[in-house]
Each structure stands twice: as C-alpha cells, then as structure tokens.
Write a protein that holds these residues in place. Sequence first.
Motif, PDB file in Angstrom:
ATOM      1  N   PRO A 240       0.805  -1.228   0.000  1.00 51.80           N
ATOM      2  CA  PRO A 240       0.000   0.000   0.000  1.00 51.80           C
ATOM      3  C   PRO A 240       0.839   1.279   0.000  1.00 51.80           C
ATOM      4  O   PRO A 240       0.531   2.218  -0.728  1.00 51.80           O
TER       5      PRO A 240
ATOM      6  N   THR B  73      -4.825  -0.717   1.135  1.00 45.98           N
ATOM      7  CA  THR B  73      -4.858  -1.150   2.531  1.00 45.98           C
ATOM      8  C   THR B  73      -5.975  -2.170   2.764  1.00 45.98           C
ATOM      9  O   THR B  73      -5.781  -3.166   3.467  1.00 45.98           O
TER      10      THR B  73
ATOM     11  N   HIS C 182      -2.703  -4.007  11.700  1.00 42.16           N
ATOM     12  CA  HIS C 182      -3.267  -3.921  10.347  1.00 42.16           C
ATOM     13  C   HIS C 182      -4.666  -3.318  10.379  1.00 42.16           C
ATOM     14  O   HIS C 182      -5.012  -2.491   9.524  1.00 42.16           O
TER      15      HIS C 182
ATOM     16  N   MET D  19      -5.697   0.200   8.803  1.00 41.53           N
ATOM     17  CA  MET D  19      -6.747   0.223   7.790  1.00 41.53           C
ATOM     18  C   MET D  19      -7.833   1.235   8.134  1.00 41.53           C
ATOM     19  O   MET D  19      -8.229   2.039   7.293  1.00 41.53           O
TER      20      MET D  19
END
Length: 184
Positions: free
Chosen positions: A9, A33, A51, A55
């Motif tokens: 990303p 993402t 994560h 995100m």
Amino acid sequence: MLLVLEYLPIILFFLFYLLGDIFIATGVLMVGTVMQIVVMKFMREPVAMRHWIVMWAVLIFGSITLFLRDEWFVKIKVTVIYVAIALFLLIGMWWKKRSPLQSMLDSEINLPPFAWRRLTYAWVIFSLALAVINVYIAEAMSLDAWVNFKVFGTLGATLIFSVFSGAYMFKHHTDREKDAEEIE
C-alpha cells in the motif's frame, strides 16, 4: 510474499503520488490497505491488530481528505497512528502491569520483566517522537518533503529502531530451559 504485501500500500501510494497527485495517491492507499487485509485473509494469514488500526485510520482520514479535498487529514493520519501505538503500549503497561510487547512476543523471546518494560517505554518514546516529527514536517514543509518523510523517513527510522530493539533483546535474552533447571 508477506513482506511485499506488508509494504505494497505505501509503495503504491508513493508511485501514484509521483504519477498523479496526493488525492489519487490517497485513494490508491485506501484501496491497497483494504486489499492487503483481504489478501491476508484469503491466504489464511493472521491479521494483526496493527493492520486493522492502520486500515481504519487510512479509511477514515483518507475519506475526509478526499471529501474535503484537503491533504492535511491524510498527513495527520500518521501522527494519529503513532499516538495510538504509544497509548496502546502505555495503557497495556499500566492496566495489565505487563508489557503488550511481552504479551505478543513472549512465546518466542524470553526476556526478564525489566527488559520488557524498558523496551516498551523505548517504543513509546520512539512512536511519540515520530508523531511529533510528522506534525512538524506536515505543517512546516512542502507536500513533497512530507511524502518523502512518510515513505522513506518513517520506514527507515522504524527499521533502524527495530534492529536496535533486536540487539537489545538479544543482549537480555535468557534460555527458558536453563531458567527451568535453575528453579528445580
């Protein structure tokens, strides 16, 4: 494969910033993402809490950036993430009386409690320092300078800090079997 997926990303963000503008790059970052998590789920890889935090921060601040056509929000996202990391580590230390790093890594690395505390506080200071530096660069420097800091500065600093953290853990690592024998 996972290493490429981890950085894809931000690589796409940088490329689309160079080829287009900050708004195109922000949209690509948002899609990248989400796709990162989808691919990790498809590959049956564990999706870490970081994560999910990244995100949601990307989606929230990216959406505001695109809706208002104001780059400030995507810039400040970095600071929000680093402050969230610092708060997560601090709250874990104070609430559970145990380092969140220890909770995540203790099955792989055996360190004495003082070493886990020092390592955790070092990551708190590092995260807050990056948050402050990001705000300064976002406010006082050009967009190009901020993008370069975001892509190369934070990743480079984190890599270097991780190497020093690894050296610190190696220095204080103890052998579980040896500890068990001494107790008996």
